[in-house]
Design an enzyme around this catalytic site. Sequence first.
Site, short mmCIF file in Angstrom:
data_model
loop_
_atom_site.label_atom_id
_atom_site.label_comp_id
_atom_site.label_asym_id
_atom_site.label_seq_id
_atom_site.Cartn_x
_atom_site.Cartn_y
_atom_site.Cartn_z
N ASP A 13 0.82 -1.23 0.00
CA ASP A 13 0.00 0.00 0.00
C ASP A 13 0.84 1.27 0.00
O ASP A 13 0.43 2.31 0.52
CB ASP A 13 -0.96 0.01 1.21
CG ASP A 13 -1.89 -1.19 1.20
OD1 ASP A 13 -2.24 -1.65 0.10
OD2 ASP A 13 -2.24 -1.66 2.29
N LYS A 16 1.89 2.18 -5.08
CA LYS A 16 2.41 1.63 -6.34
C LYS A 16 1.47 1.92 -7.51
O LYS A 16 1.92 2.22 -8.61
CB LYS A 16 2.60 0.11 -6.20
CG LYS A 16 3.57 -0.28 -5.09
CD LYS A 16 3.64 -1.78 -4.90
CE LYS A 16 2.38 -2.41 -4.33
NZ LYS A 16 2.08 -2.06 -2.93
N GLY A 40 -4.55 -4.18 -3.91
CA GLY A 40 -5.53 -3.12 -4.17
C GLY A 40 -4.73 -1.88 -4.53
O GLY A 40 -4.13 -1.26 -3.65
N HIS A 41 -4.66 -1.57 -5.81
CA HIS A 41 -3.85 -0.45 -6.28
C HIS A 41 -4.79 0.68 -6.72
O HIS A 41 -5.53 0.53 -7.69
CB HIS A 41 -2.94 -0.89 -7.43
CG HIS A 41 -1.94 -1.93 -7.02
ND1 HIS A 41 -1.04 -2.49 -7.89
CD2 HIS A 41 -1.69 -2.49 -5.81
CE1 HIS A 41 -0.28 -3.37 -7.22
NE2 HIS A 41 -0.67 -3.38 -5.96
N GLN A 224 1.85 -6.15 -3.24
CA GLN A 224 2.30 -6.27 -1.84
C GLN A 224 3.59 -5.46 -1.65
O GLN A 224 3.76 -4.46 -2.32
CB GLN A 224 2.48 -7.74 -1.44
CG GLN A 224 1.17 -8.53 -1.31
CD GLN A 224 0.57 -8.97 -2.63
OE1 GLN A 224 1.22 -9.62 -3.42
NE2 GLN A 224 -0.68 -8.64 -2.86
P1 GDP Z 1 -0.73 0.42 -3.52
O1 GDP Z 1 -1.36 -0.85 -3.08
O2 GDP Z 1 0.74 0.45 -3.27
O3 GDP Z 1 -1.07 0.78 -4.94
O4 GDP Z 1 -1.36 1.56 -2.59
P2 GDP Z 1 -2.92 1.73 -2.21
O5 GDP Z 1 -3.65 2.20 -3.41
O6 GDP Z 1 -3.42 0.51 -1.53
O7 GDP Z 1 -2.82 2.84 -1.08
C1 GDP Z 1 -2.25 4.07 -1.33
C2 GDP Z 1 -3.33 5.14 -1.08
O8 GDP Z 1 -2.71 6.40 -0.96
C3 GDP Z 1 -4.31 5.28 -2.23
O9 GDP Z 1 -5.57 5.63 -1.73
C4 GDP Z 1 -3.73 6.41 -3.06
O10 GDP Z 1 -4.73 7.11 -3.79
C5 GDP Z 1 -3.17 7.28 -1.98
N1 GDP Z 1 -1.99 8.07 -2.36
C6 GDP Z 1 -0.96 7.74 -3.17
N2 GDP Z 1 -0.01 8.71 -3.17
C7 GDP Z 1 -0.45 9.65 -2.32
C8 GDP Z 1 0.11 10.89 -1.86
O11 GDP Z 1 1.21 11.29 -2.21
N3 GDP Z 1 -0.64 11.60 -0.95
C9 GDP Z 1 -1.85 11.19 -0.51
N4 GDP Z 1 -2.50 11.93 0.37
N5 GDP Z 1 -2.41 10.03 -0.93
C10 GDP Z 1 -1.71 9.27 -1.81
P1 IMO Z 2 -0.94 -4.14 -2.28
O1 IMO Z 2 -0.49 -4.68 -3.61
C1 IMO Z 2 -1.02 -4.60 2.05
C2 IMO Z 2 -1.20 -8.73 3.57
C3 IMO Z 2 -2.46 -9.16 4.29
C4 IMO Z 2 -1.87 -10.16 5.28
C5 IMO Z 2 -0.77 -10.83 4.47
C6 IMO Z 2 -1.19 -12.16 3.83
O2 IMO Z 2 -2.22 -3.37 -2.35
O3 IMO Z 2 0.16 -3.39 -1.62
P2 IMO Z 2 -2.73 -12.77 1.75
O4 IMO Z 2 -4.19 -12.54 1.50
O5 IMO Z 2 -1.85 -12.16 0.72
O6 IMO Z 2 -2.39 -14.21 1.99
O7 IMO Z 2 -2.43 -12.02 3.16
O8 IMO Z 2 -0.44 -9.91 3.43
N1 IMO Z 2 -1.42 -8.17 2.20
C7 IMO Z 2 -1.31 -6.88 1.90
N2 IMO Z 2 -1.08 -5.80 2.69
N3 IMO Z 2 -1.13 -4.46 0.72
C8 IMO Z 2 -1.32 -5.54 -0.09
O9 IMO Z 2 -1.29 -5.46 -1.42
C9 IMO Z 2 -1.46 -6.81 0.51
N4 IMO Z 2 -1.69 -8.06 0.02
C10 IMO Z 2 -1.64 -8.88 1.08
O10 IMO Z 2 -3.09 -8.07 4.93
O11 IMO Z 2 -1.25 -9.47 6.34
MG MG Z 3 -2.89 -1.51 -1.84
#
Ligand code: GDP
Ligand code: IMO
Ligand code: MG
Length: 435
Positions: A13, A16, A40-41, A224
């Site tokens: 998270d 990416k 979840g991107h 991840q």
């Molecule tokens: P990922 O799994 O690595 O793609 O990250 P996620 O999408 O799960 O979580 C990142 C969250 O932060 C998302 O809701 C993005 O829209 C948000 N985000 C990304 N970059 C920034 C930033 O620079 N500032 C803020 N406030 N939010 C951001």
């Molecule tokens: P992105 O790509 C954050 C975590 C789960 C749990 C562990 C194992 O959005 O960064 P799983 O269902 O993969 O067997 O769960 O990994 N986990 C993540 N945490 N971001 C993710 O993906 C994750 N995908 C799995 O919360 O701790």
């Molecule tokens: Mg994510």
Amino acid sequence: MSNLIVLGAQWGDEGKGKVVDLFSEKFHLVARYQGGHNAGHTVYIGEKKFVLKLIPSGILRDGVKAVIGNGVVIDPAALIEEMNTLTAAGIPVESRLAISNRAHVIFPFHRLAEKISEGRSDRVPIGTTSRGIGPSYEDKIGRRGIRIADLLDSSNFSALYDELAADKATIAKAFNIENNIPLADIKKQYQEYSDRIAPMVCDTAKLLNDAMNSGKRVLFEGAQGTMLDVDHGTYPFVTSSSATAGGACIGSGVPPTRIDGVIGVSKAYITRVGSGAFPSEEHGPIGDRIRKAGNEFGSVTGRPRRCGWFDVPLLRYTSMINGFDSLIITKLDVLDDLDEIPVCIAYKLDGKILDEMPVRHSDLERIQPVFENRPGWKQSTRGLSDYDELPEAARKYVDYLASQTGVEVGCLSTGPERNETMVMPDSKLAQLLAD
Ligand code: GDP
Ligand code: IMO
Ligand code: MG
């Protein structure tokens, strides 16, 4: 023509999705190589919000081929649902997506197996995303998994499925749940799914290698984060795939010699979802403030993310494992209101400073963080896209992270939108993106 890997430097998270969407403009193909719909991107394009789970974030760009590589595990129901959502939003998914014929299939009984294992009262649950990811990889490594190519071959699928189903039925019997798994219904349903995805299935290793041979650029999108990698992360509180740079080659069929750069994505602080050690976790009210300011709730499960401070030893470790050429620091704006920003600069275990990341989880849980407080900037950086506009304390904070981790900060993100970003003009990252 540089082919780059963009991956998570922490526990996932990191942002990416935003970064890959932004950079995909400069690439012809974007490939996922591990994980599944546990990812979840999130991508914001103007008013529109997209949460990509299984499909690479590159799908949103016209002219970019989005590739689901062999290292990914695919739940066809989740894939079709995601395809439908994107299609409804006006994205021509069918013409942009390629799916590996070697990727493994997730079945409903994988989710069930995970639920049973996680629900056991005599264990600390991993806190998985409940998507059946782990049990599907177990079948892959156990050499009884079913691949997309098998699913598409109706003459063979039936026999392979019956064999796997018999295996599951034996286990189910041992747990007294055999009547709850509609094995015959699942088989029929999966044969229907196969018709829908068949037109996009191909040998994606060949697709990627042919594309690179003809001068096209590939961006590899990690899911991840490094600390969730099954080998190098905080085992056993990890995911079941190789989330590190090495995983990009295994999970795509692209040789290491074709990779030109590895880019780590890290928050200006750190978060974790699920159980497991978290040395720099902030348990006090400031942790809640960050969660609120950063909207730190899981994009897949909605769970509150645990929040903590930037962890230098962790970042040094993930940099060693991945060989980062450059770091992208996201969510700098989330720290805007803080008077002081603690940074974890070392760990202590039993009174001794540690030089290395402990291997045992029991030690990881016991290590004490050593913090250094950095001055906050107490003004908004939200949306800034020019380094010179940053408050001095914010610049110093970023420079401090670069000097402590030993990796350049090539890009800063100050908001979720594409334009809320700055790439440092003289950085290695800028050079890799331009090549
Ligand atoms: P990922 O799994 O690595 O793609 O990250 P996620 O999408 O799960 O979580 C990142 C969250 O932060 C998302 O809701 C993005 O829209 C948000 N985000 C990304 N970059 C920034 C930033 O620079 N500032 C803020 N406030 N939010 C951001
Ligand atoms: P992105 O790509 C954050 C975590 C789960 C749990 C562990 C194992 O959005 O960064 P799983 O269902 O993969 O067997 O769960 O990994 N986990 C993540 N945490 N971001 C993710 O993906 C994750 N995908 C799995 O919360 O701790
Ligand atoms: Mg994510």
